[in-house]
Motif scaffolding. Structure first.
Motif, short mmCIF file in Angstrom:
data_model
loop_
_atom_site.label_atom_id
_atom_site.label_comp_id
_atom_site.label_asym_id
_atom_site.label_seq_id
_atom_site.Cartn_x
_atom_site.Cartn_y
_atom_site.Cartn_z
N UNK A 310 0.85 -1.26 0.01
CA UNK A 310 0.10 -0.02 -0.07
C UNK A 310 0.89 1.27 -0.01
N UNK A 311 1.70 1.17 0.61
CA UNK A 311 2.68 2.43 0.78
C UNK A 311 4.16 2.15 0.21
N UNK A 312 4.76 3.23 -0.08
CA UNK A 312 6.24 3.00 -0.65
C UNK A 312 7.24 2.66 0.54
N UNK A 313 8.28 1.99 0.10
CA UNK A 313 9.21 1.80 1.17
C UNK A 313 9.80 2.73 2.01
N UNK A 314 9.95 3.87 1.30
CA UNK A 314 10.61 4.99 2.23
C UNK A 314 9.47 5.46 3.24
N UNK A 315 8.43 5.73 2.75
CA UNK A 315 7.47 6.07 3.67
C UNK A 315 7.27 4.98 4.82
N UNK A 316 7.35 3.80 4.40
CA UNK A 316 7.17 2.58 5.50
C UNK A 316 8.36 2.75 6.60
N UNK A 317 9.38 2.97 5.99
CA UNK A 317 10.60 3.21 6.79
C UNK A 317 10.79 4.32 7.73
N UNK A 318 10.08 5.49 7.48
CA UNK A 318 9.88 6.68 8.08
C UNK A 318 8.78 6.34 9.30
N UNK A 319 7.70 5.66 8.81
CA UNK A 319 6.91 5.54 9.81
C UNK A 319 7.31 4.43 11.04
N UNK A 320 8.14 3.60 10.65
CA UNK A 320 8.93 2.96 11.69
C UNK A 320 9.93 3.53 12.54
N UNK A 321 10.52 4.59 11.96
CA UNK A 321 11.71 5.30 12.33
C UNK A 321 11.34 6.58 12.90
N UNK A 390 3.94 14.44 14.03
CA UNK A 390 4.79 13.23 13.66
C UNK A 390 4.70 12.02 14.21
N UNK A 391 3.99 12.00 15.36
CA UNK A 391 3.83 10.92 16.31
C UNK A 391 2.39 10.45 16.60
#
Lengths: 409, 490
Positions: A310-321, A390-391
């Motif tokens: 559903x979401x691109x890998x960079x957004x996925x990374x940012x949401x986890x970090x 952000x959170x």
């Protein structure tokens, strides 16, 4: 067997070649036809896509097989010996005539020639080399040539191929070694790796020689490979780990990901389910993050996991970090800025230039990027801080595209 | 109001001359009206009579000279080729602002800069698309055997800009490219640029009589398309519809799209085919074996069997197993740690930087390398990816132990008098236990197979010692140890 017309052969042998995703004409040595007897030029850097098919793929080269007769039995391949497709074979002259005819009408950048394995790997490789040699030496053709390397062929032939071609490639096809054994019983991973290793050594030796003397360049545009996605059970993490090791070991220019696509006359050894095209897209995005954005594979996806669709890998990374955000665009360094979802290399470089002269405001960022709203939770500018945004627990829902009904095929 | 008449739509020289004068004379951007002779002249004539007389640019000389960033000139080169009516005014406004804001071009978020860059990007794209989408047709003309003509409608006035590309690519070909803005004629020697052509004036054979190869091109276009992955938006993004009418292949597109779903459905519905008996019975290499029950009979078998070794997991990310190299009856055996990046690709031990260091030291110690058997404790390259490179990683005890089986066979077959362990990993493998190198060197250690063991540093350690003095000292000890081992052999 009735004789096939040249046009019918072209249909058969280009249809058979279309499952190879690569069509790039990039990275060749700059040269042109002035002072020569033939036609052709390579601008260096990016190649040219002369047309696009309705599948969205670029048509840059005349991508054909010399023949689709093949003694191998690779399950995923339409040309396997056990398939009942119509067979055809071009002569060397026919391939040269088509290449030059198309080239002179500005349809193509050059030739991408592959082949089924006929008689023996060495014989097949010799035939491929003969086409390239004829184009170069008889016709003084200076356009782009990409040759497929038959990994089982003698190293001397592979070297010769690399002297006439701008790029060579060997397809690994399946990310897992054991699936290669199962689905492509005649192919041998060790042989493929050795051939790739030999090409890298050749390219490096050629680069060294090139500095001293004007020797023929060894595959100046390097080598690439293709992995089929979804023909075996390998998750994205495993596929990317394979790419990561291939990039490191053989200095590949590109790894192409090709979503396993139904082929005519399929075999029962293949899965019925085909992967969504978006999976292929996400793999390219992740690959891009590894190559141009300074991400390590392990940061993007663990070995046993798949990328989110559903979401691109960079957004996925940012949401986890989220601890890494929000990032102050006026003080952050380039590496950090490249990790902000929604910021590309170009936007980041322009921001770096602007902020030397004035502090970046939200309006500046809006003008330099696409889609400010999606960026806002991750950035700080002279006139903006995201506060608790952000959170927020529902950040993902706010940023992910609304769910869509998948199209049925 | 100053009205400036430029000679043509792409008259950059005229614009530069006029803009230079206007700025020197202090004419603000709002006070200048830019027009092109012959294009909308009437409209501006009315304005001109209402205001001041039109200013012929060549009459305006003088004024204090000034400089502009080279980048601005490059930007202007592209922007004037745009079909936008505001291009000359925009450029003059930027030139005006540059006097007070010399950094202007670096502020990419400024509306004028952004606009100019967008126009420039449009022009570059139009040039690129022209290189891509011009389609030549072969025409027969008199005694000429090969002559090619193309009719093309570029999105912006880029024809002259891309002329060098076509000349370089088709230098040996007689060709013409006709466009509404300009026409290029190349006769293999000289380029002639003539005014634009009317589509109606284009050679009739461009509309009518087809080039036979166009049919082949369409056949190719239709066959290379994969109906199972329809992505028409992506196609149109890269190949906008405005170009379609001059592309011979574009007429196929509607039909290809329309039939894609039925073709795919038919492929999926088709029952899978059953392999016929033509398939050759290919004997598979023995895989996944440990080989514990099959002893290699000679060094060739060692090298062959290592390729299929699965005693540990290192084979997965390595290119190949690297066996030892040297005479089968060598009296001196050198054991290193593991193959490195270069060794992994080449399939030979000690060919990389450490190998060169070893060669140098052997020569200095008077040891003939061609009389030594060189191998490694671990046969596959252990590494981890770091960016686009592979970083050496020390093998662990499990891997060393697993691979010892191969070294033991190499020792059994070669029967060297002296075995030199280079570095800690080799020591563990050769002696079955760890020994401190500094304390154990320069001593002959008795090994169970009647050979003697010698301990020294690994050559790559010498490469890593940072300070020059310590490096020279370590190197001297290394040479001394090799000499010691060679004396034991004799």
């Amino acid at each position: 067997m009735a004789t096939l017309s040249l046009k019918r052969k072209l249909e058969i042998l280009s249809d058979a070649a279309k499952y190879d995703a690569s069509c790039a004409s990039s990275g060749g040595t700059k040269r042109d036809s002035r002072g020569g007897k033939g036609v052709g030029s390579v601008e260096g850097g990016m190649g040219i896509c002369h047309a696009y098919a309705p599948d969205g793929r670029c048509i840059s080269l005349l991508k054909i097989l010399l023949t689709n007769f093949c003694v191998y039995d690779c399950a995923y391949c339409v040309n396997r010996v056990s398939s009942n497709v119509t067979r055809a074979r071009f002569s060397v002259e026919e391939v040269c005539d088509l290449t030059l005819g198309f080239y002179k009408r500005n349809y193509i950048e050059g030739l991408f020639l592959s082949s089924g394995i006929i008689r023996s790997p060495d014989y097949t490789m010799e035939e491929l080399v003969r086409v390239a040699k004829t184009l170069r030496e008889v016709h003084d053709f200076r356009g782009y040539i990409h040759l497929k390397v038959i990994p089982e062929a003698a190293p001397a032939l592979v070297n010769e191929a690399a002297l006439y071609a701008d790029r060579v490639s060997i397809n690994i096809e399946l990310p897992r070694d054991d699936s290669l054994n199962r689905l492509a019983p005649e192919k041998d991973v060790a042989g493929i790796k050795k051939a790739m290793g030999a090409v890298r050594l050749g390219v490096e030796a050629g680069a060294e020689k090139g500095r001293k003397a004007r020797a023929p360049k060894f595959a100046p545009a390097g080598q690439s490979t293709q992995l089929i996605v979804g023909a075996d059970a390998a998750p994205d993490g495993e596929i990317l780990k394979r790419s990561e090791s291939l990039y490191g070991a053989y200095s590949l220019r590109r790894v192409y990901y090709s979503a396993f696509s139904p082929i005519p006359d399929s075999t029962a050894r293949l899965p019925l389910q085909r992967p969504p095209l978006v999976r292929e897209h996400r793999l390219y995005q992740a690959d891009w993050l590894m190559r141009s954005y300074g991400f390590e594979r392990a940061e993007i996806v663990a070995e046993g996991e798949d990328l989110e669709l559903e979401i691109d890998p960079k957004l996925a990374w940012a949401l986890k970090n989220r601890a890494a955000f929000p990032l102050d665009l006026n003080t952050a360094d380039r590496e950090q800025m490249l990790r902000v979802p929604g910021l590309g290399v170009r936007s980041v470089d322009r921001m770096l230039e602007v902020r030397r002269i004035k502090a970046l405001t939200l309006e500046d960022v809006r003008r330099l990027t696409r889609g400010l709203e999606k960026l806002k939770p991750f950035i700080v500018t002279a006139d903006w801080t995201p506060g608790g945004l952000t959170d927020r627990a529902d950040l993902r829902e706010r940023l992910a595209p609304p769910p869509q009904q998948m199209r049925l095929f | 109001m100053q009205v400036i008449r430029l000679a043509s739509e792409t008259d950059l020289t005229g614009w530069r001359a006029a803009a230079r004068s206007l700025r020197s004379l202090g004419v603000a951007p709002e006070e200048a009206l830019w027009t092109v002779d012959g294009a909308g002249g009437d409209l501006f004539a009315a304005t001109a009579t209402g205001g001041e007389a039109p200013m012929p640019p060549q009459a305006q000389q003088g004024g204090a000279p000034f400089t502009v960033p080279r980048e601005f000139v490059e930007l202007a080169d592209l922007v004037v080729l745009h079909r936008s009516d505001e291009r000359f005014a925009l450029l003059y406004r930027m030139l005006w602002r540059l006097a007070r804001e010399p950094q202007l071009l670096h502020i990419h978020s400024d509306p004028d800069v952004q606009k100019a860059r967008h126009l420039a990007a449009d022009v570059s794209r139009a040039a690129h698309k022209m290189k891509a989408f011009v389609r030549f047709r072969q025409v027969a003309e008199g005694d000429q055997t090969e002559r090619y003509v193309a009719w093309f409608e570029p999105a912006h006035r880029v024809t002259e800009m891309v002329a060098p590309f076509f000349v370089a690519r088709f230098a040996t070909m007689d060709f013409s490219i006709l466009t509404p803005d300009a026409c290029l004629h190349w006769d293999t020697k000289a380029l002639v640029v003539l005014p634009g052509a009317d589509p109606a004036d284009a050679p009739t054979n461009l509309q009518g009589g087809e080039d036979a190869l166009e049919d082949y091109w369409r056949a190719y276009y239709a066959s290379i398309f994969n109906p199972a992955r329809l992505k028409t938006a992506s196609m149109q993004q890269h190949m906008p519809k405005r170009y379609w009418r001059n592309l011979p292949e574009a007429r196929l597109i509607p039909d290809l799209i329309a039939r894609a779903e039925t073709r795919t459905a038919a492929m999926v519905r088709q029952p899978s085919s059953i392999p016929d008996r033509v398939i050759r019975q290919v004997t598979r290499k023995l895989r996944d074996g440990t080989f514990d029950d099959q002893q290699p009979a000679n060094l060739e078998e060692v090298a062959a069997m290592i390729q299929a070794c699965r005693r540990c997991d290192l084979w997965r990310d390595a290119t190949q197993g690297v066996a030892g190299e040297g005479p089968s009856r060598a009296k001196l055996m050198l054991v290193g740690e593991q193959p490195g990046d270069q060794e992994d690709l080449a399939g030979k031990p000690f060919v990389g930087p450490a190998g060169q260091m070893l060669d140098r030291a052997l020569a200095e110690a008077g040891v003939p390398r061609d009389q030594t058997y060189v191998t490694n404790a671990v046969k596959h390259f252990k590494h981890e990816p770091r960016g686009k490179r592979r970083l050496h990683k020390t093998p662990n005890t499990g891997e060393v132990t697993a691979c010892r089986w191969w070294l033991d066979h190499e020792r059994r077959l070669v029967k060297p008098r002296v075995v030199v362990a280079l570095g800690a990993t080799a020591v563990t493998s050769v002696f079955g236990k760890a020994l401190p190198i500094a304390g154990a060197r320069q001593t002959a250690h008795q090994l169970p197979d009647q050979s003697q063991g010698v301990v020294t540093y690994h050559p790559s350690y010498l490469l890593r010692v940072p300070d020059a003095e310590a490096k020279a000292k370590a190197y001297a000890m290394f040479v001394e140890d090799l000499r010691f081992a060679w004396r034991l052999v004799a």
